[in-house]
Scaffold this motif. Structure first.
Motif, mmCIF file in Angstrom:
data_model
loop_
_atom_site.group_PDB
_atom_site.id
_atom_site.type_symbol
_atom_site.label_atom_id
_atom_site.label_comp_id
_atom_site.label_asym_id
_atom_site.label_seq_id
_atom_site.Cartn_x
_atom_site.Cartn_y
_atom_site.Cartn_z
ATOM 1 N N ALA A 179 27.585 8.369 22.755
ATOM 2 C CA ALA A 179 27.522 7.105 23.505
ATOM 3 C C ALA A 179 28.549 6.132 22.940
ATOM 4 C CB ALA A 179 26.123 6.521 23.446
ATOM 5 N N PRO A 180 29.833 6.502 22.963
ATOM 6 C CA PRO A 180 30.854 5.670 22.315
ATOM 7 C C PRO A 180 30.997 4.285 22.925
ATOM 8 C CG PRO A 180 31.862 7.391 23.648
ATOM 9 C CD PRO A 180 30.410 7.707 23.580
ATOM 10 N N GLY A 181 30.637 4.122 24.171
ATOM 11 C CA GLY A 181 30.764 2.814 24.800
ATOM 12 C C GLY A 181 29.527 1.956 24.685
ATOM 13 N N GLN A 182 28.499 2.469 24.054
ATOM 14 C CA GLN A 182 27.228 1.758 23.948
ATOM 15 C C GLN A 182 27.031 1.287 22.506
ATOM 16 O OE1 GLN A 182 23.892 4.133 25.197
ATOM 17 N NE2 GLN A 182 22.368 2.747 24.300
ATOM 18 N N HIS A 183 26.851 0.026 22.322
ATOM 19 C CA HIS A 183 26.629 -0.481 20.960
ATOM 20 C C HIS A 183 25.167 -0.258 20.582
ATOM 21 C CE1 HIS A 183 26.773 -2.831 17.338
ATOM 22 N NE2 HIS A 183 25.768 -3.583 17.785
ATOM 23 N N VAL A 184 24.967 0.604 19.585
ATOM 24 C CA VAL A 184 23.623 0.838 19.058
ATOM 25 C C VAL A 184 23.613 0.353 17.615
ATOM 26 C CG1 VAL A 184 21.831 2.527 18.555
ATOM 27 C CG2 VAL A 184 23.337 2.858 20.534
ATOM 28 N N LYS A 185 22.827 -0.636 17.345
ATOM 29 C CA LYS A 185 22.742 -1.167 15.986
ATOM 30 C C LYS A 185 22.027 -0.155 15.099
ATOM 31 C CE LYS A 185 21.901 -5.442 13.501
ATOM 32 N NZ LYS A 185 21.504 -6.868 13.620
ATOM 33 N N LEU A 186 22.608 0.142 13.935
ATOM 34 C CA LEU A 186 22.065 1.189 13.078
ATOM 35 C C LEU A 186 21.524 0.662 11.755
ATOM 36 C CD1 LEU A 186 24.770 3.974 13.605
ATOM 37 C CD2 LEU A 186 22.580 3.699 14.788
ATOM 38 N N VAL A 187 21.956 -0.519 11.329
ATOM 39 C CA VAL A 187 21.492 -1.070 10.051
ATOM 40 C C VAL A 187 21.334 -2.583 10.193
ATOM 41 C CG1 VAL A 187 22.596 0.734 8.650
ATOM 42 C CG2 VAL A 187 23.849 -1.379 9.164
ATOM 43 N N ARG A 188 20.739 -3.176 9.159
ATOM 44 C CA ARG A 188 20.530 -4.627 9.084
ATOM 45 C C ARG A 188 19.761 -5.168 10.295
ATOM 46 N NH1 ARG A 188 25.878 -3.860 7.186
ATOM 47 N NH2 ARG A 188 25.998 -4.152 4.922
ATOM 48 N N ALA A 190 17.162 -7.238 12.321
ATOM 49 C CA ALA A 190 16.588 -8.577 12.163
ATOM 50 C C ALA A 190 15.066 -8.551 12.158
ATOM 51 C CB ALA A 190 17.091 -9.491 13.268
ATOM 52 N N GLY A 191 14.486 -7.527 12.756
ATOM 53 C CA GLY A 191 13.036 -7.432 12.823
ATOM 54 C C GLY A 191 12.621 -6.082 13.353
ATOM 55 N N PRO A 192 11.322 -5.813 13.388
ATOM 56 C CA PRO A 192 10.846 -4.505 13.844
ATOM 57 C C PRO A 192 11.184 -4.210 15.300
ATOM 58 C CG PRO A 192 9.014 -6.032 13.525
ATOM 59 C CD PRO A 192 10.224 -6.683 12.932
ATOM 60 N N ASP A 193 11.232 -5.234 16.143
ATOM 61 C CA ASP A 193 11.549 -5.002 17.554
ATOM 62 C C ASP A 193 12.988 -4.512 17.716
ATOM 63 O OD1 ASP A 193 9.015 -5.774 18.221
ATOM 64 O OD2 ASP A 193 9.589 -7.794 18.868
ATOM 65 N N GLU A 194 13.895 -5.057 16.942
ATOM 66 C CA GLU A 194 15.286 -4.627 17.013
ATOM 67 C C GLU A 194 15.424 -3.185 16.544
ATOM 68 O OE1 GLU A 194 19.051 -7.306 16.420
ATOM 69 O OE2 GLU A 194 18.484 -6.482 14.460
ATOM 70 N N ALA A 195 14.704 -2.824 15.484
ATOM 71 C CA ALA A 195 14.726 -1.442 15.009
ATOM 72 C C ALA A 195 14.134 -0.500 16.048
ATOM 73 C CB ALA A 195 13.966 -1.333 13.691
ATOM 74 N N SER A 196 13.063 -0.908 16.677
ATOM 75 C CA SER A 196 12.439 -0.065 17.706
ATOM 76 C C SER A 196 13.362 0.122 18.904
ATOM 77 C CB SER A 196 11.115 -0.680 18.158
ATOM 78 O OG SER A 196 10.182 -0.705 17.108
ATOM 79 N N ALA A 197 14.115 -0.916 19.256
ATOM 80 C CA ALA A 197 15.064 -0.799 20.365
ATOM 81 C C ALA A 197 16.163 0.210 20.035
ATOM 82 C CB ALA A 197 15.670 -2.161 20.675
ATOM 83 N N SER A 198 16.643 0.200 18.802
ATOM 84 C CA SER A 198 17.650 1.178 18.408
ATOM 85 C C SER A 198 17.068 2.588 18.396
ATOM 86 C CB SER A 198 18.205 0.831 17.023
ATOM 87 O OG SER A 198 19.001 -0.333 17.076
ATOM 88 N N ALA A 200 14.700 3.692 20.319
ATOM 89 C CA ALA A 200 14.589 4.100 21.721
ATOM 90 C C ALA A 200 15.946 4.472 22.296
ATOM 91 C CB ALA A 200 13.953 2.976 22.540
ATOM 92 N N ALA A 201 16.984 3.717 21.938
ATOM 93 C CA ALA A 201 18.320 4.010 22.455
ATOM 94 C C ALA A 201 18.819 5.359 21.946
ATOM 95 C CB ALA A 201 19.285 2.900 22.043
ATOM 96 N N LEU A 202 18.636 5.638 20.657
ATOM 97 C CA LEU A 202 19.075 6.922 20.109
ATOM 98 C C LEU A 202 18.255 8.074 20.679
ATOM 99 C CD1 LEU A 202 19.722 5.940 16.388
ATOM 100 C CD2 LEU A 202 21.435 6.656 18.063
ATOM 101 N N THR A 203 16.988 7.849 20.895
ATOM 102 C CA THR A 203 16.139 8.889 21.490
ATOM 103 C C THR A 203 16.616 9.225 22.896
ATOM 104 O OG1 THR A 203 14.220 8.233 20.168
ATOM 105 C CG2 THR A 203 13.791 9.439 22.211
ATOM 106 N N LYS A 204 16.957 8.208 23.663
ATOM 107 C CA LYS A 204 17.471 8.454 25.026
ATOM 108 C C LYS A 204 18.810 9.189 24.977
ATOM 109 C CE LYS A 204 18.161 6.252 29.532
ATOM 110 N NZ LYS A 204 19.303 7.116 29.889
#
Length: 456
Positions: A179-188, A190-198, A200-204
Motif C-alpha cells: 500500500a505505497p500510496g496509503q499512509h499507515v502510521k506504524l509508531v508513536r 497518540a492513543g489506543p484508537d490510533e493504534a487500533s486504526a493502524s 485495522a489498516a494493516l489487516t485490510k
C-alpha cells in the motif's frame, strides 16, 4: 560435656519439631483464598490448599488487563491445588499493560505477603506465561534466595526491544510494498484508537493482497520478517515444500489474529517506554531475509509471481526512515531485556509454531544465557503443536516436575528430554506432545545479521 551436648541437641530437636508443627498449623489455618493490595497499588491473589506440600508457585500473567492471576488457566490451577501447591500472583501496577517496570517487584511483593500468612515455604518456584515468561526470566536473574527455580512457558524471553523491532519490520514491509500510496502510521501512536486504526489498516492490506500471487509473495516476505510460523490451523502443518500452503497459513494468522493484537499492543509498550524504541533506518532487509528460515519459501513465491525480490528488498532498505527515541530504548533495555545471568535453574517450554511469541525467541535467549555463562542452569523443551501457549495442563505440569527434579537433585539428567516429559505428561493423564526441536535463528533481533543496532 557429652551429656550437656546431648541435652542441648534434644532441646533443639524439640524446638524444631515445635516450629514445624506451628508452621503446619499456620498453613492449615490460612488455607483458602486470599487477596490483598501492595503499597504501589498492585493487587495480589493467593490460594493455599489445606494439605499444602510446602511449595509455593509464583505465577506471572501475560500481556493484558492488569488483574491479579495465580495460574495460567482454571484447569491447571485446580490440578496444582489438588497436588498441594500454594499459588500466588499479582496484577502488576502498570502504568500500562506492558508492566515490566513494576512486575518483578510486584511479584516478589505478592510472594512476601503470602509468606507472612503461611510462613516460609519449603520451596518457591516462579512460573510465567507469555509476557509473564519474560517476567519470570527476569526473576531468574534477580530472585536470588527468594526462588529455587523458574519455569517460563511460551515466554517472550527475547525481550521488548527485539519484539518491537522485528514486528515493525514486517509491518513496514506490508505497508510499503502493498500500500505505497496509503499512509499507515506504524509508531508513536497518540492513543489506543490510533493504534487500533493502524491495526485495522494493516489487516485490510494483508486481506486484500491475498487475491493475487504478487500479494501472496509480499505477505510471505512480511511474515518472514516477523518470524511468523507456517502452521496456524489444521491437525498437521503444510509439507516442507508446500510454499503456497504455508503462505495461506501465514496470511490467515496475520489477518485473523497477529496484526490486530501486536499493532494495538505497540501503543501499550510505547506508553510504558515513554516513546518508540523500534527502528527501520539503517536496517539491511536483504541481510534480514537471508538469515530467515523462511527465505527459501519467499524466494519461491516471488519467482512464481514473476516479481523482483531484490528490487523489493532494495526499496525497503533505501526508504526505511523510522528512528527510535533514545530514552525509550534505554527504558526497555533496563526493564524489559534479559542479561542471561541466571541465578537459579530455569526451564523454558515453547510450542514449535507460536504465532504471537515466535519460537525463534528461544534461540536468541539460549545464546544470551550461554554468553553470560549460565548454560548449565538452562534447559529448553518444545511441544510440537501450533498456537500461542497451547499447552495441555499435563504438559505444563510435567515441565514443572522436571524443574523440581533439577532443584532437588542438583542436576538435570535427562528429565527434560522429550521422551521423559511425554512419559510424565502421560502419567498425569494428558498425553504429551514434546518433540526434539532446534529453534531457528530470530530474524531481525538486535545483534543478528542485518540489524546490528541503531545507527544515528
Amino acid at each position: 560435656m557429652r551429656r550437656w551436648y546431648g541435652r542441648v541437641a534434644a532441646l533443639a530437636g524439640t524446638l524444631l519439631l515445635a516450629i514445624g508443627l506451628t508452621a503446619g498449623v499456620a498453613a492449615g489455618a490460612t488455607s483458602g483464598h486470599h487477596t490483598g493490595q501492595l503499597p504501589d497499588g498492585a493487587a495480589w491473589v493467593a490460594d493455599v490448599p489445606a494439605a499444602w506440600n510446602g511449595t509455593t508457585i509464583l505465577y506471572s500473567h501475560g500481556f493484558g488487563p492488569l488483574a491479579a492471576q495465580n495460574a495460567p488457566d482454571d484447569a491447571t490451577r485446580q490440578a496444582l491445588l489438588d497436588s498441594g501447591y500454594a499459588l500466588v500472583g499479582s496484577s502488576y501496577s502498570g502504568p500500562s499493560w506492558w508492566a515490566l517496570a513494576s512486575a518483578v517487584g510486584d511479584q516478589f511483593g505478592a510472594l512476601a505477603a503470602l509468606d507472612r500468612l503461611t510462613g516460609p515455604p519449603r520451596r518457591t518456584l516462579a512460573w510465567g506465561t507469555s509476557m509473564g515468561g519474560l517476567v519470570s526470566a527476569l526473576e531468574a536473574e534477580a530472585g536470588g534466595h527468594r526462588l529455587d527455580g523458574v519455569l517460563s512457558t511460551c515466554g517472550l524471553v527475547a525481550g521488548g526491544l527485539n519484539l518491537n523491532n522485528y514486528q515493525l519490520d514486517g509491518e513496514y514491509a506490508l505497508a510499503h510494498l502493498l500500500a505505497p500510496g496509503q499512509h499507515v502510521k506504524l509508531v508513536r501512536f497518540a492513543g489506543p484508537d490510533e493504534a487500533s486504526a493502524s491495526a485495522a489498516a494493516l489487516t485490510k492490506i494483508a486481506t486484500d493482497a491475498q487475491a493475487t500471487p504478487a500479494g501472496q509473495a509480499r505477505i510471505a516476505l512480511a511474515a518472514a520478517l516477523m518470524n511468523e510460523p507456517t502452521w496456524f490451523t489444521g491437525p498437521t502443518p503444510p509439507a516442507p515444500a508446500d510454499y503456497a500452503g504455508q503462505e495461506v497459513q501465514q496470511q490467515q494468522e496475520l489477518a485473523q489474529f497477529v496484526l490486530g493484537f501486536v499493532v494495538s499492543g505497540r501503543y501499550q509498550i510505547e506508553l510504558a517506554a515513554g516513546g518508540n524504541s523500534a527502528f527501520t533506518a539503517g536496517v539491511d532487509y536483504r541481510a534480514l531475509l537471508a538469515g530467515s528460515s523462511h527465505a527459501r519459501q519467499v524466494r519461491a513465491l516471488y519467482r512464481a509471481a514473476g516479481l523482483d525480490l531484490d528490487a523489493d528488498l532494495t526499496a525497503l532498505t533505501r526508504d526505511a526512515d523510522i528512528r527510535p527515541d533514545p530514552a525509550a530504548v534505554r527504558t526497555l533495555a533496563r526493564t524489559s531485556t534479559v542479561t542471561g545471568r541466571l541465578r537459579v535453574p530455569t526451564l523454558d517450554i515453547h510450542t514449535t509454531d507460536d504465532q504471537l511469541v515466535p519460537v525463534e525467541q528461544e534461540d536468541w535467549y539460549g545464546k544470551q544465557v550461554r554468553r553470560a555463562g549460565g548454560g548449565a542452569l538452562l534447559r529448553q523443551a518444545y511441544v510440537g503443536t501450533t498456537g500461542h501457549c497451547a499447552f495441555r495442563p499435563a504438559e505444563s505440569i510435567a515441565a514443572l516436575h522436571a524443574l523440581e527434579s533439577r532443584v532437588e537433585t542438583g542436576h538435570w539428567s535427562d528429565v527434560t528430554e522429550p521422551r521423559r516429559l511425554n512419559e510424565a505428561a502421560d502419567g498425569l493423564g494428558g498425553g504429551g506432545r514434546y518433540v526434539r526441536f532446534d529453534p531457528p535463528r530470530l530474524t531481525g533481533g538486535l545483534g543478528e545479521p542485518g540489524r546490528w543496532g541503531f545507527r544515528a
